[in-house]
Write a protein that holds these residues in place. Structure first.
Motif, PDB file in Angstrom:
ATOM      1  N   GLU A  49      73.113 -57.600 -24.969  1.00 14.30           N
ATOM      2  CA  GLU A  49      72.983 -56.158 -25.128  1.00 14.30           C
ATOM      3  C   GLU A  49      71.512 -55.828 -25.404  1.00 14.30           C
ATOM      4  OE1 GLU A  49      75.569 -54.892 -28.220  1.00 14.30           O
ATOM      5  OE2 GLU A  49      77.377 -55.691 -27.256  1.00 14.30           O
ATOM      6  N   PRO A  50      70.835 -55.214 -24.436  1.00 16.50           N
ATOM      7  CA  PRO A  50      69.403 -54.917 -24.643  1.00 16.50           C
ATOM      8  C   PRO A  50      69.191 -53.905 -25.749  1.00 16.50           C
ATOM      9  CG  PRO A  50      70.205 -53.924 -22.608  1.00 16.50           C
ATOM     10  CD  PRO A  50      71.310 -54.804 -23.108  1.00 16.50           C
ATOM     11  N   GLN A  51      68.146 -54.148 -26.538  1.00 12.51           N
ATOM     12  CA  GLN A  51      67.791 -53.266 -27.650  1.00 12.51           C
ATOM     13  C   GLN A  51      66.481 -52.515 -27.406  1.00 12.51           C
ATOM     14  OE1 GLN A  51      69.999 -53.156 -30.525  1.00 12.51           O
ATOM     15  NE2 GLN A  51      71.145 -54.082 -28.843  1.00 12.51           N
ATOM     16  N   ALA A  52      65.612 -53.055 -26.544  1.00  8.75           N
ATOM     17  CA  ALA A  52      64.334 -52.408 -26.244  1.00  8.75           C
ATOM     18  C   ALA A  52      63.699 -53.105 -25.055  1.00  8.75           C
ATOM     19  CB  ALA A  52      63.390 -52.464 -27.450  1.00  8.75           C
ATOM     20  N   VAL A  53      62.777 -52.401 -24.417  1.00  8.41           N
ATOM     21  CA  VAL A  53      61.939 -52.976 -23.361  1.00  8.41           C
ATOM     22  C   VAL A  53      60.501 -52.989 -23.865  1.00  8.41           C
ATOM     23  CG1 VAL A  53      60.952 -52.624 -21.074  1.00  8.41           C
ATOM     24  CG2 VAL A  53      63.405 -52.330 -21.422  1.00  8.41           C
ATOM     25  N   LEU A  54      59.866 -54.149 -23.797  1.00  5.11           N
ATOM     26  CA  LEU A  54      58.460 -54.288 -24.168  1.00  5.11           C
ATOM     27  C   LEU A  54      57.625 -54.421 -22.899  1.00  5.11           C
ATOM     28  CD1 LEU A  54      58.687 -56.866 -27.109  1.00  5.11           C
ATOM     29  CD2 LEU A  54      59.008 -54.387 -27.150  1.00  5.11           C
ATOM     30  N   LEU A  55      56.500 -53.742 -22.863  1.00  3.87           N
ATOM     31  CA  LEU A  55      55.623 -53.757 -21.697  1.00  3.87           C
ATOM     32  C   LEU A  55      54.282 -54.368 -22.076  1.00  3.87           C
ATOM     33  CD1 LEU A  55      56.455 -50.145 -20.481  1.00  3.87           C
ATOM     34  CD2 LEU A  55      57.336 -52.300 -19.528  1.00  3.87           C
ATOM     35  N   THR A  56      53.889 -55.423 -21.357  1.00  2.00           N
ATOM     36  CA  THR A  56      52.615 -56.074 -21.648  1.00  2.00           C
ATOM     37  C   THR A  56      51.430 -55.211 -21.237  1.00  2.00           C
ATOM     38  OG1 THR A  56      52.604 -57.236 -19.520  1.00  2.00           O
ATOM     39  CG2 THR A  56      53.600 -58.383 -21.418  1.00  2.00           C
ATOM     40  N   HIS A  57      51.638 -54.341 -20.254  1.00  3.29           N
ATOM     41  CA  HIS A  57      50.630 -53.366 -19.855  1.00  3.29           C
ATOM     42  C   HIS A  57      51.292 -52.373 -18.905  1.00  3.29           C
ATOM     43  CE1 HIS A  57      50.427 -56.421 -16.681  1.00  3.29           C
ATOM     44  NE2 HIS A  57      49.770 -55.575 -15.902  1.00  3.29           N
ATOM     45  N   GLY A  58      50.499 -51.396 -18.429  1.00  6.35           N
ATOM     46  CA  GLY A  58      51.091 -50.276 -17.730  1.00  6.35           C
ATOM     47  C   GLY A  58      51.060 -50.298 -16.225  1.00  6.35           C
ATOM     48  N   HIS A  59      50.684 -51.410 -15.590  1.00 13.04           N
ATOM     49  CA  HIS A  59      50.688 -51.448 -14.134  1.00 13.04           C
ATOM     50  C   HIS A  59      52.111 -51.338 -13.592  1.00 13.04           C
ATOM     51  CE1 HIS A  59      46.479 -53.467 -13.612  1.00 13.04           C
ATOM     52  NE2 HIS A  59      46.412 -52.147 -13.616  1.00 13.04           N
ATOM     53  N   ALA A  60      52.242 -50.656 -12.447  1.00 13.57           N
ATOM     54  CA  ALA A  60      53.560 -50.337 -11.915  1.00 13.57           C
ATOM     55  C   ALA A  60      54.385 -51.567 -11.574  1.00 13.57           C
ATOM     56  CB  ALA A  60      53.418 -49.452 -10.677  1.00 13.57           C
TER      57      ALA A  60
END
Length: 231
Positions: A49-60
């Motif tokens: 069950e996903p709780q959050a999405v983490l993004l290492t940076h903002g490239h598409a």
């Protein structure tokens, strides 16, 4: 620790799923282009069950699927404050030719809306979701808000989700808008090289590696390694 990964449908961007164990909460890192269906299969197979999405940076190529993934589960997306602007219009930075290529490949128009719950973090913040606590290390150079996510393990070496800062045998490019070669050099020297040799590097593209292996063989670190005593 349960760690799963698979490449996105374009640019072979690694999407990661990490959880304390199967059958419980998890985090998703960098849901790229065309990952929604495969990610759903991974979550169902392991009863996560996903709780959050983490993004290492903002490239598409790292954020393309963040909105459908987050909004389907009612979970937040987290990105460094210096790259938050990229979530407003990641398609614009791709340019019309690349967008048209992706539309042809996937047979549908490219559209974009920001995640309903978009949050930011800063250098040295801790991010706690799914019974996991990761430390944010700001490592600009590839983009202004590129980061490393460091995740200790009780029974193994530390994990480092490195995005496009460090790859096996290479580093992220700095010639795109927002890139900065001097900043990348500082990030490699001050954020990457001090990590312990057994730290497992989980890059945004390509295979996993270790800091020790990169310290010994990565030509882009060679000029920065002199005088370092290792981890």
């Amino acid at each position: 620790m349960l760690l799963l990964s698979f490449p996105a449908a374009a640019f072979e961007t690694n999407c990661y799923v990490v959880a304390p164990e199967a059958g419980g909460p998890c985090l998703i890192v960098d849901p790229g282009i065309g990952v929604v269906d495969q990610l759903g299969e991974v979550l169902r197979e392991h009863r996560l069950e996903p709780q959050a999405v983490l993004l290492t940076h903002g490239h598409a190529d790292h954020t393309w699927s963040v909105t459908p993934v987050c909004d389907a589960s009612g979970i937040p997306a987290l990105i460094h404050t210096d790259d938050a602007y990229r979530l407003r219009d990641p398609l614009g930075e791709l340019g019309p030719q690349l967008v048209a290529m992706l539309e042809q490949q996937f047979g549908q128009s490219a559209t974009w809306t920001e995640p309903s719950d978009a949050r930011t973090f800063a250098d040295h913040d801790t991010v706690s979701f799914a019974d996991l606590t990761l430390t944010v290390e700001h490592a600009p150079g590839h983009t202004e808000g590129s980061v490393l996510f460091r995740l200790p393990q009780a029974d193994g070496p530390e994990l480092c989700f490195a995005g496009d800062v460090l790859f096996a045998g290479s580093i992220g490019r700095t010639d795109l808008p927002g890139g900065d070669h001097a900043a990348m050099q500082r990030s490699l020297r001050d954020r990457v090289l001090p990590l312990a040799d057994d730290t497992v590097v989980l890059p945004g593209h390509g295979p996993a590696t270790t800091i020790g292996r990169e310290r010994a063989s990565n030509p882009f670190l060679a000029g920065l390694v002199a005088g370092h005593t290792g981890g």
